[in-house]
Design an enzyme around this catalytic site. Sequence first.
Site, mmCIF file in Angstrom:
data_model
loop_
_atom_site.group_PDB
_atom_site.id
_atom_site.type_symbol
_atom_site.label_atom_id
_atom_site.label_comp_id
_atom_site.label_asym_id
_atom_site.label_seq_id
_atom_site.Cartn_x
_atom_site.Cartn_y
_atom_site.Cartn_z
ATOM 1 N N THR A 131 0.822 -1.207 0.000
ATOM 2 C CA THR A 131 0.000 0.000 0.000
ATOM 3 C C THR A 131 0.863 1.266 0.000
ATOM 4 O OG1 THR A 131 -1.509 1.265 1.401
ATOM 5 C CG2 THR A 131 -0.121 -0.291 2.534
ATOM 6 N N ASP A 132 0.275 2.364 -0.467
ATOM 7 C CA ASP A 132 0.969 3.658 -0.378
ATOM 8 C C ASP A 132 1.050 4.157 1.063
ATOM 9 O OD1 ASP A 132 -1.739 4.295 -0.024
ATOM 10 O OD2 ASP A 132 -1.840 5.739 -1.666
ATOM 11 N N GLU A 133 0.263 3.546 1.962
ATOM 12 C CA GLU A 133 0.223 4.041 3.348
ATOM 13 C C GLU A 133 1.551 3.848 4.070
ATOM 14 O OE1 GLU A 133 -3.324 3.360 5.575
ATOM 15 O OE2 GLU A 133 -4.512 2.992 3.786
ATOM 16 N N TYR A 157 -1.899 -0.757 10.934
ATOM 17 C CA TYR A 157 -2.047 -1.386 9.610
ATOM 18 C C TYR A 157 -0.841 -1.080 8.728
ATOM 19 C CZ TYR A 157 -3.369 -1.738 4.684
ATOM 20 O OH TYR A 157 -3.362 -2.003 3.336
ATOM 21 N N LYS A 161 2.166 -3.530 7.201
ATOM 22 C CA LYS A 161 2.442 -3.690 5.767
ATOM 23 C C LYS A 161 3.902 -3.294 5.475
ATOM 24 C CE LYS A 161 -0.020 -4.699 2.861
ATOM 25 N NZ LYS A 161 -0.449 -6.028 2.312
HETATM 26 P P1 NAD Z 1 -9.729 -7.459 1.907
HETATM 27 O O1 NAD Z 1 -9.720 -7.166 3.365
HETATM 28 O O2 NAD Z 1 -10.951 -7.169 1.105
HETATM 29 O O3 NAD Z 1 -9.384 -9.009 1.669
HETATM 30 C C1 NAD Z 1 -8.377 -9.668 2.374
HETATM 31 C C2 NAD Z 1 -8.523 -11.160 2.126
HETATM 32 O O4 NAD Z 1 -7.455 -11.833 2.818
HETATM 33 C C3 NAD Z 1 -9.828 -11.732 2.656
HETATM 34 O O5 NAD Z 1 -10.412 -12.579 1.684
HETATM 35 C C4 NAD Z 1 -9.401 -12.518 3.892
HETATM 36 O O6 NAD Z 1 -10.234 -13.641 4.145
HETATM 37 C C5 NAD Z 1 -8.001 -12.944 3.503
HETATM 38 N N1 NAD Z 1 -7.156 -13.219 4.668
HETATM 39 C C6 NAD Z 1 -7.004 -12.454 5.780
HETATM 40 N N2 NAD Z 1 -6.160 -13.059 6.638
HETATM 41 C C7 NAD Z 1 -5.735 -14.209 6.056
HETATM 42 C C8 NAD Z 1 -4.839 -15.226 6.432
HETATM 43 N N3 NAD Z 1 -4.199 -15.207 7.608
HETATM 44 N N4 NAD Z 1 -4.625 -16.252 5.581
HETATM 45 C C9 NAD Z 1 -5.274 -16.299 4.381
HETATM 46 N N5 NAD Z 1 -6.154 -15.353 3.981
HETATM 47 C C10 NAD Z 1 -6.378 -14.321 4.805
HETATM 48 O O7 NAD Z 1 -8.455 -6.701 1.323
HETATM 49 P P2 NAD Z 1 -8.283 -5.955 -0.076
HETATM 50 O O8 NAD Z 1 -8.855 -4.603 0.032
HETATM 51 O O9 NAD Z 1 -8.701 -6.852 -1.164
HETATM 52 O O10 NAD Z 1 -6.694 -5.783 -0.097
HETATM 53 C C11 NAD Z 1 -5.853 -6.789 -0.670
HETATM 54 C C12 NAD Z 1 -4.403 -6.373 -0.482
HETATM 55 O O11 NAD Z 1 -4.180 -5.108 -1.086
HETATM 56 C C13 NAD Z 1 -3.993 -6.239 0.979
HETATM 57 O O12 NAD Z 1 -2.694 -6.761 1.125
HETATM 58 C C14 NAD Z 1 -4.006 -4.739 1.224
HETATM 59 O O13 NAD Z 1 -3.066 -4.378 2.213
HETATM 60 C C15 NAD Z 1 -3.611 -4.216 -0.143
HETATM 61 N N6 NAD Z 1 -4.129 -2.877 -0.439
HETATM 62 C C16 NAD Z 1 -5.465 -2.635 -0.509
HETATM 63 C C17 NAD Z 1 -5.930 -1.370 -0.836
HETATM 64 C C18 NAD Z 1 -7.407 -1.055 -0.981
HETATM 65 O O14 NAD Z 1 -7.753 0.075 -1.333
HETATM 66 N N7 NAD Z 1 -8.296 -2.010 -0.758
HETATM 67 C C19 NAD Z 1 -5.015 -0.323 -1.069
HETATM 68 C C20 NAD Z 1 -3.661 -0.604 -0.963
HETATM 69 C C21 NAD Z 1 -3.224 -1.885 -0.678
#
Ligand code: NAD
Length: 316
Positions: A131-133, A157, A161
């Site tokens: 993430t950019d965070e 969080y 990350k």
């Molecule tokens: P989300 O919370 O919608 O989904 C996360 C998924 O991971 C879920 O299906 C959950 O069941 C699974 N999970 C959690 N813990 C687990 C574990 N211990 N073992 C196996 N599976 C597990 O997240 P998202 O929004 O789809 O984000 C996906 C990735 O992208 C993350 O790594 C997040 O940090 C990164 N990200 C997201 C955003 C955003 O805007 N959503 C922005 C930047 C980065």
Amino acid sequence: MRNILITGGAGFIGANFVRYWIGAHPDDRVVNLDALTYAGNLENLGGIDSLPSYRFEHGDINDRECLDRVFTGEGIDTVVHFAAESHVDRSILGPDAFIRTNVHGTFTLLEAAKAAWGDFSGGQRFLHVSTDEVYGSLDSGEPAFTETHPYAPNSPYSASKAASDHLVRAYHHTYGMPVLTTNCSNNYGPYQFPEKLIPLMILNAVEGKPLPIYGDGGNVRDWLYVTDHCEGILAVLRSGRPGESYNIGGECEKTNLQVVDTLCDILGRLLPADSNKQLVARRFSDYRQLKTFVPDRKGHDRRYAIDAGRIRTELG
Ligand code: NAD
């Protein structure tokens, strides 16, 4: 033809990526490993689950035995790692799960890949989605984050990350593992869990509930459509330089207030307020009247912005 392990593929971005990948590479083997936390939902994969090239593994990235079984049994040569605890507000209330999954889980996944892949001579790729965070907060007018911006995570969080990014980087530097890291901005699109800004606001508005906005609503995020993000990941996976990180952003900075006002206006066209019984009952003629300012999130980062120059220049 690849045998790809997608972690967290039942979540928001992961499910979009599973769909995107299968559409782009129908001959590849896709294993989706997900622990199905509150954020994971197999309904996000409706229509995909019956394809012979796809398999769902209900597993935790902290479970080394399960990972070993999947790597060996499926001949995994590509990992795209989405699995994480992803909601900042939850990390403020209970950071434990974030350390467990984002830090220790990523470590366990790296260890399993290292053990399965030996000397990495088989063209393997391990792509870590971050993430950019991790870069912290920008003031207005400051230049957008490049990949060399110092890490300064401000929430449990983003700190978790950042820790996972450092581990991934170290596995390249120390062991020569062919890793890639992407740091993206705020995603939006289908299948997002309704605790995040856009789906929360849409659902609340439809039900005539208050639209809670932190602080003055002036926090800025750089919005990225989820399928554009998936295309960026594919470009990095195909042509990115191992050991490098790539920022992926939408070059679309908006304040939270601008996002909410836009949603209200679109909803006003799709479901006019005077035809929504919930709004009529509250004598509201406009969805914007549902906006409610609430005390700010602890340590709330003011602004994120991505400089996507590297991915554009190097990978087109
Ligand atoms: P989300 O919370 O919608 O989904 C996360 C998924 O991971 C879920 O299906 C959950 O069941 C699974 N999970 C959690 N813990 C687990 C574990 N211990 N073992 C196996 N599976 C597990 O997240 P998202 O929004 O789809 O984000 C996906 C990735 O992208 C993350 O790594 C997040 O940090 C990164 N990200 C997201 C955003 C955003 O805007 N959503 C922005 C930047 C980065």
